[in-house]
Design an enzyme around this catalytic site. Structure first.
Site, mmCIF file in Angstrom:
data_model
loop_
_atom_site.group_PDB
_atom_site.id
_atom_site.type_symbol
_atom_site.label_atom_id
_atom_site.label_comp_id
_atom_site.label_asym_id
_atom_site.label_seq_id
_atom_site.Cartn_x
_atom_site.Cartn_y
_atom_site.Cartn_z
ATOM 1 N N SER A 246 0.843 -1.197 0.000
ATOM 2 C CA SER A 246 0.000 0.000 0.000
ATOM 3 C C SER A 246 0.885 1.255 0.000
ATOM 4 O O SER A 246 1.729 1.410 -0.885
ATOM 5 C CB SER A 246 -0.944 -0.050 1.200
ATOM 6 O OG SER A 246 -1.973 0.893 1.076
ATOM 7 N N ASP A 473 -8.549 -4.506 -6.153
ATOM 8 C CA ASP A 473 -8.100 -3.744 -4.980
ATOM 9 C C ASP A 473 -8.919 -2.465 -4.820
ATOM 10 O O ASP A 473 -8.966 -1.640 -5.738
ATOM 11 C CB ASP A 473 -6.619 -3.403 -5.132
ATOM 12 C CG ASP A 473 -5.976 -2.990 -3.818
ATOM 13 O OD1 ASP A 473 -6.593 -2.219 -3.074
ATOM 14 O OD2 ASP A 473 -4.863 -3.457 -3.541
ATOM 15 N N HIS A 503 -7.295 -5.932 -0.730
ATOM 16 C CA HIS A 503 -6.176 -4.997 -0.739
ATOM 17 C C HIS A 503 -4.879 -5.779 -0.578
ATOM 18 O O HIS A 503 -4.545 -6.254 0.501
ATOM 19 C CB HIS A 503 -6.351 -4.001 0.405
ATOM 20 C CG HIS A 503 -5.367 -2.878 0.407
ATOM 21 N ND1 HIS A 503 -4.985 -2.204 -0.732
ATOM 22 C CD2 HIS A 503 -4.677 -2.294 1.435
ATOM 23 C CE1 HIS A 503 -4.122 -1.251 -0.414
ATOM 24 N NE2 HIS A 503 -3.915 -1.295 0.889
#
Length: 534
Positions: A246, A473, A503
């Site tokens: 991320s 995602d 995610h």
């Protein structure tokens, strides 16, 4: 209701701390390291490059890890990994201001689990799990078994970035103030609500300046990247071996730009698009969460009567969700204890559950219960994303998230500018459009100017970096992977696709993803660009 630490870690989009002095020795790498034998902590030119001065020669004391602090999210001390390997913790000193390497320092909290076979050890694999604001010291053990295969040849290492958790964590508002803040309508549609929202945002910025003004100029991604290069040296590695998730992908990209010659085997998973400014990124998230919601509602329809939510089409199920949120705007319902579930908290809870397909059943149950007047589960999901524990304490992930984002981004929006952009956000998502549109004001009134509109991640001459995008995602839309690979540069960014939900890709458990990523990190096998895992 108790929420799982893994859910909190996955949902993080991640206090006053006593930091201990550092006293004992770090360990050098293995002579069979593919990048050559490791010198001790390291050459003067490397120290000079990171602006770290004599700190590159500091020695670490590793001790059994304590329970996470409130700023890290509380809980129990991490359990040993399968086979009995313990987690060890330490602190590393870094310059508060890299322009003044001999000046004031900040201490960064580290955690590690040593490689299974020290004779075949490559080095330390450093993790950043994103947020920004997530405590790596708390998150790595929560996901430790997911990454344990990589411990075949690496010490697994993570850290609390500066301003996070035990690393001089940014402090802003009290727990009671944060409860009130999260209950405030974050999708205002009257003048009074807009005024309250603006006042709330500015009050938060003022509290951050009052309580943490000293470190706010020094918590940006560039400083964190320099910290990682210092960490590389102190850990005794010639190259940085890195796994970023991320926001951790943005941090990895900035590191590669600053220190291309120091890049070792690196993986970027759940990729932030480095070409988007904060407005474009928020709009992309609106589209990403809408896509995830569409996938969730279609799954519900496909399961027929087994799904608890009303509606015979995906659109009808979504209309039911929208209807519930509209009702909550008018009248909140019972949540947990004396707390109520508001429209804002319900939207936060929905978003939290969309981070992983594994939490879709919780979302279905929470929506069904809320429709019957019980908002406990959706509120617990919201708490997981907001960093609130069962005892009412908040970790500092939200404060750190704002501080880091605002130190990075130059963009600042007025209420009028934000309202003018809402139609585009609503077009992107009926459920999340206003919610993410109004988030553009997160840095309004922030006391520190931002560093950039978009970060520079170009890294000519760096080793190949594996960039993994997930087609489903919600938080870092799939398109960001190609943008990152292209921006890193030809011969550096190697794009790989996982056709899945949630995610991130590696922690999905997909065998193809784990085999490909493991083959690169453990054996140096660079996959072909465009590799697809299903």
């Amino acid at each position: 209701m108790r929420t799982s630490p893994a859910l909190r870690a996955a949902a993080l989009a991640a206090a006053v701390t006593v930091l201990l002095p550092i006293t004992a020795c770090s360990e050098s790498g293995n002579k069979d390291d593919p990048d050559g034998p490791q010198s001790s902590p390291l050459a003067a030119n490397a120290a000079e490059a990171s602006g770290s001065g004599d700190l590159a020669f500091q020695k670490l004391t590793w001790k059994p890890c304590p329970a996470p602090s409130p700023a890290q999210g509380s809980g129990k001390a991490p359990s040993p990994l399968p086979g009995g390997t313990p987690w060890e913790c330490s602190f590393m000193r870094a310059p508060l201001d890299y322009a003044k390497p001999e000046g004031e320092t900040v201490q960064l909290a580290l955690i590690r689990a040593r490689a299974k076979n020290q004779d075949n050890r490559i080095g330390s694999l450093i993790f950043n799990f994103g947020g920004p604001g997530a405590s790596g010291v708390a998150t790595l053990p929560a996901f430790g078994t997911d990454y344990d295969k990589l411990r075949a040849r690496y010490d697994l290492v993570s850290f609390d970035p500066r301003g996070v958790g035990r690393s001089d964590g940014v402090e802003c508002e009290t727990d009671k103030q944060l409860d009130a803040r999260f209950e405030t309508d974050s999708t205002p549609n009257t003048s009074a609500e807009v005024n309250a929202f603006v006042k709330n945002t500015k009050a938060f910025a003022q509290a951050c300046e009052k309580n943490s003004g000293r470190q706010l100029p020094y918590v940006g991604t560039t400083d964190a990247a320099r910290d990682m290069d210092l960490m590389r040296q102190v850990l005794g590695d010639k190259k940085l071996y890195y796994f970023g998730v991320s926001y951790g992908t943005q941090l990895g990209g900035v590191y590669a730009h600053l220190f291309p010659k120091n890049v070792g085997r690196s993986v970027l998973d759940a990729v932030v698009d480095p070409t988007l400014d904060s407005e474009q990124s928020s709009l992309g998230q609106a589209k990403g969460f809408q896509l995830a919601l569409n996938n969730f509602t279609q799954d519900c329809v496909d399961r027929g009567e087994a799904c608890k939510l009303p509606g015979s089409t995906s659109k009808e199920v979504e209309q039911g969700v929208a209807g519930l949120l509209a009702q909550l705007e008018k009248k909140p319902i019972q949540g947990l204890g004396s707390r109520q579930l508001t429209q804002t908290l319900a939207t936060t809870g929905i978003a939290a559950a969309l981070y992983s397909k594994q939490t879709w059943p919780l979302l279905e149950e929470g929506l069904d219960e809320a429709d019957g007047g019980n908002g406990a589960l959706l509120l617990a999901l919201a708490d997981s994303l907001n960093g609130r524990s069962d005892n009412g304490q908040y970790d500092n992930s939200m404060a750190a998230n704002t501080a880091i984002n605002c130190a990075d981004s130059k963009q600042r929006f007025t209420a009028d500018q934000t309202e003018a952009k809402l139609p585009e956000f609503r077009s992107a998502s009926k459920i999340f459009g206003d919610y993410l549109g109004w988030s553009l004001m997160a840095c309004t009134g922030w006391p520190v100017p931002g560093a950039w509109n978009t970060p520079d991640v170009s890294a000519p001459g760096a080793a190949p970096i594996l960039v993994v995008g997930n087609t489903g995602d919600p938080a870092t839309p799939y398109e960001g992977a190609k943008a990152m690979a292209d921006a890193l540069g030809k011969g550096v960014g190697v794009e790989m696709t996982y056709e899945g939900q949630g995610h991130g890709a590696y922690n999905s458990g997909n065998a193809c993803v784990q085999k490909t990523v493991g083959g690169y990190l453990l054996e140096g096998k660079v996959p072909a660009a465009g590799t697809v895992c299903k």
